[in-house]
Design a protein around this motif. Structure first.
Motif, PDB file in Angstrom:
ATOM      1  N   ASN A  77     -11.597  -3.802  -8.327  1.00  0.00           N
ATOM      2  CA  ASN A  77     -10.166  -3.775  -8.046  1.00  0.00           C
ATOM      3  C   ASN A  77      -9.298  -4.170  -9.240  1.00  0.00           C
ATOM      4  O   ASN A  77      -8.101  -4.399  -9.087  1.00  0.00           O
ATOM      5  CB  ASN A  77      -9.813  -4.631  -6.820  1.00  0.00           C
ATOM      6  CG  ASN A  77     -10.491  -4.123  -5.556  1.00  0.00           C
ATOM      7  OD1 ASN A  77     -10.959  -2.986  -5.513  1.00  0.00           O
ATOM      8  ND2 ASN A  77     -10.565  -4.960  -4.536  1.00  0.00           N
ATOM      9  N   ASP A 106      -7.666  -2.999 -13.030  1.00  0.00           N
ATOM     10  CA  ASP A 106      -7.198  -1.720 -13.548  1.00  0.00           C
ATOM     11  C   ASP A 106      -8.348  -0.936 -14.183  1.00  0.00           C
ATOM     12  O   ASP A 106      -8.436   0.290 -14.040  1.00  0.00           O
ATOM     13  CB  ASP A 106      -6.082  -1.936 -14.576  1.00  0.00           C
ATOM     14  CG  ASP A 106      -4.771  -2.379 -13.925  1.00  0.00           C
ATOM     15  OD1 ASP A 106      -4.721  -2.438 -12.682  1.00  0.00           O
ATOM     16  OD2 ASP A 106      -3.815  -2.669 -14.667  1.00  0.00           O
ATOM     17  N   THR A 160      -3.242   5.710   3.472  1.00  0.00           N
ATOM     18  CA  THR A 160      -3.325   4.257   3.586  1.00  0.00           C
ATOM     19  C   THR A 160      -3.322   3.816   5.036  1.00  0.00           C
ATOM     20  O   THR A 160      -4.081   2.921   5.430  1.00  0.00           O
ATOM     21  CB  THR A 160      -2.168   3.596   2.818  1.00  0.00           C
ATOM     22  OG1 THR A 160      -2.284   3.925   1.423  1.00  0.00           O
ATOM     23  CG2 THR A 160      -2.190   2.084   2.973  1.00  0.00           C
ATOM     24  N   GLU A 161      -2.491   4.438   5.850  1.00  0.00           N
ATOM     25  CA  GLU A 161      -2.441   4.082   7.271  1.00  0.00           C
ATOM     26  C   GLU A 161      -3.765   4.385   7.952  1.00  0.00           C
ATOM     27  O   GLU A 161      -4.250   3.587   8.778  1.00  0.00           O
ATOM     28  CB  GLU A 161      -1.298   4.846   7.946  1.00  0.00           C
ATOM     29  CG  GLU A 161       0.081   4.393   7.491  1.00  0.00           C
ATOM     30  CD  GLU A 161       1.193   5.346   7.915  1.00  0.00           C
ATOM     31  OE1 GLU A 161       2.348   4.880   8.027  1.00  0.00           O
ATOM     32  OE2 GLU A 161       0.914   6.549   8.116  1.00  0.00           O
ATOM     33  N   LEU A 203      -3.787   9.492  -3.935  1.00  0.00           N
ATOM     34  CA  LEU A 203      -3.403   8.127  -4.278  1.00  0.00           C
ATOM     35  C   LEU A 203      -3.939   7.917  -5.688  1.00  0.00           C
ATOM     36  O   LEU A 203      -5.095   7.549  -5.871  1.00  0.00           O
ATOM     37  CB  LEU A 203      -4.044   7.159  -3.286  1.00  0.00           C
ATOM     38  CG  LEU A 203      -3.548   5.715  -3.256  1.00  0.00           C
ATOM     39  CD1 LEU A 203      -2.122   5.651  -2.741  1.00  0.00           C
ATOM     40  CD2 LEU A 203      -4.457   4.873  -2.371  1.00  0.00           C
ATOM     41  N   GLU A 208       0.117   1.811  -9.488  1.00  0.00           N
ATOM     42  CA  GLU A 208       1.075   1.149  -8.593  1.00  0.00           C
ATOM     43  C   GLU A 208       0.781   1.503  -7.143  1.00  0.00           C
ATOM     44  O   GLU A 208       0.736   0.618  -6.260  1.00  0.00           O
ATOM     45  CB  GLU A 208       2.498   1.568  -8.960  1.00  0.00           C
ATOM     46  CG  GLU A 208       3.570   0.912  -8.097  1.00  0.00           C
ATOM     47  CD  GLU A 208       4.975   1.343  -8.472  1.00  0.00           C
ATOM     48  OE1 GLU A 208       5.932   0.764  -7.926  1.00  0.00           O
ATOM     49  OE2 GLU A 208       5.125   2.259  -9.319  1.00  0.00           O
ATOM     50  N   ALA A 209       0.561   2.790  -6.882  1.00  0.00           N
ATOM     51  CA  ALA A 209       0.281   3.218  -5.513  1.00  0.00           C
ATOM     52  C   ALA A 209      -1.064   2.692  -5.035  1.00  0.00           C
ATOM     53  O   ALA A 209      -1.212   2.295  -3.868  1.00  0.00           O
ATOM     54  CB  ALA A 209       0.306   4.746  -5.437  1.00  0.00           C
ATOM     55  N   HIS A 229      -2.650  -0.105  -5.967  1.00  0.00           N
ATOM     56  CA  HIS A 229      -2.560  -1.537  -5.669  1.00  0.00           C
ATOM     57  C   HIS A 229      -1.793  -1.785  -4.368  1.00  0.00           C
ATOM     58  O   HIS A 229      -2.172  -2.664  -3.575  1.00  0.00           O
ATOM     59  CB  HIS A 229      -1.902  -2.274  -6.833  1.00  0.00           C
ATOM     60  CG  HIS A 229      -2.819  -2.507  -7.995  1.00  0.00           C
ATOM     61  ND1 HIS A 229      -3.929  -3.317  -7.920  1.00  0.00           N
ATOM     62  CD2 HIS A 229      -2.791  -2.038  -9.273  1.00  0.00           C
ATOM     63  CE1 HIS A 229      -4.556  -3.346  -9.082  1.00  0.00           C
ATOM     64  NE2 HIS A 229      -3.889  -2.568  -9.931  1.00  0.00           N
ATOM     65  N   ALA A 230      -0.719  -1.039  -4.147  1.00  0.00           N
ATOM     66  CA  ALA A 230       0.045  -1.210  -2.905  1.00  0.00           C
ATOM     67  C   ALA A 230      -0.806  -0.834  -1.698  1.00  0.00           C
ATOM     68  O   ALA A 230      -0.793  -1.526  -0.667  1.00  0.00           O
ATOM     69  CB  ALA A 230       1.305  -0.355  -2.952  1.00  0.00           C
ATOM     70  N   SER A 231      -1.554   0.254  -1.812  1.00  0.00           N
ATOM     71  CA  SER A 231      -2.439   0.660  -0.726  1.00  0.00           C
ATOM     72  C   SER A 231      -3.522  -0.381  -0.498  1.00  0.00           C
ATOM     73  O   SER A 231      -3.835  -0.734   0.654  1.00  0.00           O
ATOM     74  CB  SER A 231      -3.074   2.014  -1.064  1.00  0.00           C
ATOM     75  OG  SER A 231      -4.023   2.398  -0.086  1.00  0.00           O
ATOM     76  N   ASP A 267      -3.461  -3.571  -1.033  1.00  0.00           N
ATOM     77  CA  ASP A 267      -2.907  -4.762  -0.364  1.00  0.00           C
ATOM     78  C   ASP A 267      -2.828  -4.537   1.143  1.00  0.00           C
ATOM     79  O   ASP A 267      -3.157  -5.435   1.936  1.00  0.00           O
ATOM     80  CB  ASP A 267      -1.517  -5.085  -0.924  1.00  0.00           C
ATOM     81  CG  ASP A 267      -1.556  -5.618  -2.346  1.00  0.00           C
ATOM     82  OD1 ASP A 267      -2.645  -6.025  -2.799  1.00  0.00           O
ATOM     83  OD2 ASP A 267      -0.499  -5.611  -3.003  1.00  0.00           O
ATOM     84  N   GLU A 268      -2.404  -3.348   1.555  1.00  0.00           N
ATOM     85  CA  GLU A 268      -2.258  -3.052   2.979  1.00  0.00           C
ATOM     86  C   GLU A 268      -3.615  -2.986   3.671  1.00  0.00           C
ATOM     87  O   GLU A 268      -3.792  -3.506   4.788  1.00  0.00           O
ATOM     88  CB  GLU A 268      -1.502  -1.732   3.154  1.00  0.00           C
ATOM     89  CG  GLU A 268      -1.121  -1.425   4.592  1.00  0.00           C
ATOM     90  CD  GLU A 268      -0.195  -0.230   4.716  1.00  0.00           C
ATOM     91  OE1 GLU A 268      -0.223   0.425   5.785  1.00  0.00           O
ATOM     92  OE2 GLU A 268       0.556   0.054   3.751  1.00  0.00           O
TER      93      GLU A 268
END
Length: 506
Positions: A167, A169, A257-258, A389, A393-394, A396-398, A400-401
Motif C-alpha cells: 500500500n 506508492d 470502490t462501493e 482506478l 489519489e484515487a 488511496h481514497a478507495s 481508505d474506504e
C-alpha cells in the motif's frame, strides 16, 4: 494479486465445484435436431444473425451442443462475427420453452455449469418444463475467448509478490505496471474482441440467443454477476422479458470502490459467522472470543505479508493468496471445515493447503495449467464495465474506504483497478429500471458474503417490476440449495408465472 473484486466472481458454492470437462465435437454424428428461429423484425444488418438455424450435435449424456454466430460489434454488425457456444438439455415433460442459465463471474462458463452440474444448476421441476440452455458469454470458455498469458504468466500475475511495502506508492506503482502488462498481453492475444466483451454486448447476445432458440420472450436464471447480465437485458429489451430470476444480485449503480467495500465487509461478516461456529467445536484452530480470533487472523495475514510462505512447488503464499484461500470456502457453510485445515496449516508454516484452495478458486490444475480462461475474461469484462482506478489519489481514497469497511481483510485487497487497460471504459454505473417489463424475481441471501443482501434489496427496488425473495441464511446465492421455500418461489414463478404476493422471507 490484483484487488478488483475477483473474489466475488464465483456463482456456485465450493461444495459444488465444477468439473470442467470437454464435450463437443462439431463434426461426426447427425444433428440431434435444429432450432427454428422466431420471426423477428430487425435491421437488414442483423437479419442474418437472427435468422440463423442452429444445428445441434449430441454431446455428453443426453445433451446437445452447438455454436451461434453473433456480431463482433453490435454497433457495427458488418464489422465481423464472434462465436457463442451453447449446450442444451431438452425438457423431459410438457415444454414451456428455453431457460438460459448463467452461473456468474464475469467469466463463468454456463456451458460447463449446465453440462457438468445440471441438477445443481436447476431443479428437477425446471428440467421437466424447460430446455435448459447453458452458454458461454462472449470472451468466455468455449465461445471466442479472451486470451492473455500462458500458465507461467498467469501464475506470476495471480500469485506473484509485488515490489515494495504494501500500500505504499512504490507498491501501487508495481501493481499498476503488472496490470498494464497483463492488459497489453490480452490485447495482443485477443485482438478486436477485447473491446467488445462488455455486459451490454453480452445482453444483446442474449436477445439473439432467445430468438434463434425460437422463444418470443426470454426465460432466464442468472446467479451472481449473471443478475447484472439479466438486469441489463431487461433494461434493453423490457418487452422481451419473460420470466427472469436474478439470484445473488449485484447493484448496477455501485462503482468499483462501493462494490469492493461491500463485498469485503460481507466476507468479514461470513468469516465471523464461521468463527462463531468453529469456536463451539473441539478442533477449532482458535480459542477465546470471535474478536480475538479475528485479531489472530489479522496477525496471520500480516505475518505472511511480511514473510511469504514457500510451497513445495516453489510458489509463495503472500497475503493476497491467503485472502483468496480464506474467501473461497466462505461461499458455502458446507465448506467452512476447509478453513480449519487452512488456518492450522498456515499457523505451522505450511503453504501447500493454502495454494490448493487458491488454485481451486483460480481454476489452476495440479499440473500447473489452467482449466479455462475465467480469470482473463473476468478482468476483460470488468475493465469495460467499471471505470479504472488508476491514479494514486484515487487509489488511496478507495483504499481508505475499503479498509474502513473491512479492517481485517481490506488492507490486503486494495490497489489499482484496470490500470493501463488498453481499451477505455465508457461505463456508466446507474440504476436499471426495465420500465414495462413483466415481473422479475430478485433473490437475496442475508448472509451472502459475495453479493451482500442489500444489493438484492437495491436491485428489486430499482427494477420497476422487481419482486424480492429473501433467504435468511449463509452462503452465496439461494436457489436449489435445499431450502424448499426459495425453491418453490423460484420454480412456481418460472413455471406458472406466479410471483409471491409479499416477500416470503424464507
Amino acid at each position: 494479486m490484483n484487488p478488483i473484486f475477483k473474489r466475488a466472481a464465483a456463482a456456485v458454492a465450493v461444495a459444488a465445484t465444477l468439473v470442467l470437462a470437454g464435450c463437443t465435437s462439431w463434426f461426426g454424428p447427425p444433428p440431434v435436431h435444429t432450432s427454428s428461429p422466431t420471426d423477428e423484425s430487425v435491421s437488414a444488418e442483423l437479419e442474418p444473425f437472427y435468422t440463423q438455424v442452429l444445428e445441434w450435435e449430441p454431446c455428453g449424456d443426453g445433451f446437445g451442443c452447438t455454436t451461434a454466430i453473433a456480431p463482433l460489434d453490435w454497433d457495427d454488425p458488418a464489422a465481423g462475427e464472434t462465436e457463442l457456444a451453447l449446450v442444451r438439455h431438452v425438457a423431459t415433460g410438457d415444454r414451456i420453452g428455453s431457460l438460459l442459465v448463467n452461473p456468474g463471474g464475469p467469466g463463468g462458463s454456463g456451458y460447463d455449469f449446465v453440462l457438468d452440474t445440471l441438477d445443481y444448476a436447476v431443479g428437477e421441476r425446471l428440467q421437466q418444463r424447460f430446455d435448459v440452455v447453458g452458454f458461454d458469454p462472449r470472451g468466455v470458455g468455449r465461445s471466442a475467448g479472451v486470451t492473455c498469458y500462458d500458465a507461467e504468466g498467469m501464475d506470476e500475475f495471480l500469485y506473484g509478490i509485488p515490489e515494495g511495502e504494501r500500500n505504499s506508492d512504490e507498491w501501487f506503482d508495481d501493481m499498476a505496471a503488472r496490470q498494464t502488462a497483463f492488459g497489453d498481453a490480452c490485447e495482443q492475444g485477443t485482438g478486436a474482441l477485447l473491446a467488445q466483451v462488455d455486459t451490454v454486448s453480452a445482453a444483446r447476445d442474449l436477445d439473439l440467443l432467445r430468438a434463434v432458440l425460437g422463444d418470443e420472450q426470454l426465460h432466464y436464471l442468472g446467479y451472481s454477476y449473471g443478475t447484472f447480465l439479466g438486469a441489463t437485458y431487461a433494461d434493453l429489451y423490457p418487452e422481451k422479458v419473460g420470466r427472469l430470476v436474478l439470484d445473488g444480485a449485484l447493484d448496477p449503480e455501485a462503482d468499483y470502490t462501493e462494490v469492493s467495500a461491500a463485498q469485503y465487509a460481507g466476507f468479514e461478516q461470513s468469516l465471523r459467522a464461521y468463527l462463531e461456529n468453529c469456536l463451539t467445536g473441539s478442533e477449532c484452530p482458535f480459542t477465546g472470543s470471535v474478536d480475538a480470533a479475528m485479531g489472530e487472523i489479522g496477525d496471520l495475514l500480516a505475518s505472511v505479508d511480511a514473510s511469504p510462505l514457500r510451497g513445495t512447488d516453489g510458489r509463495f503464499v503472500g497475503a493476497g493468496t491467503l485472502i483468496t484461500a480464506i474467501i473461497y470456502p466462505l461461499y458455502s457453510p458446507d465448506a467452512w471445515g476447509y478453513l480449519d485445515d487452512l488456518f492450522t496449516s498456515v499457523q505451522f508454516g505450511d503453504a501447500d493447503f493454502a495454494l490448493t484452495l487458491a488454485d481451486a478458486y483460480n481454476g489452476r490444475n495440479a499440473d500447473g495449467t489452467y482449466a479455462d480462461n475465467s480469470s482473463e475474461a473476468f478482468y476483460a469484462v470488468n475493465c469495460l464495465d467499471y471505470l479504472p482506478l488508476d491514479t494514486l489519489e484515487a487509489i488511496h481514497a478507495s483504499a481508505d474506504e475499503i479498509i474502513a469497511a473491512a479492517p481485517i481483510i481490506g488492507p490486503y485487497t486494495v490497489g489499482p483497478a484496470c490500470a493501463g487497460w488498453p481499451v477505455a471504459s465508457e461505463a456508466v454505473r446507474e440504476p436499471l429500471h426495465a420500465e414495462g417489463a413483466d415481473p422479475i424475481l430478485v433473490v437475496g441471501t442475508t448472509g451472502d458474503p459475495a453479493t451482500p443482501y442489500q444489493w438484492a434489496v437495491n436491485l428489486s427496488e430499482q427494477l420497476d417490476s422487481g419482486v424480492l425473495v429473501t433467504y435468511d441464511g449463509e452462503g452465496h446465492t439461494a436457489y436449489n440449495k435445499s431450502n424448499r421455500c426459495v425453491a418453490d418461489a423460484v420454480e412456481n414463478y418460472l413455471i406458472d408465472g406466479v410471483v409471491p404476493s409479499a416477500d416470503p422471507k424464507c
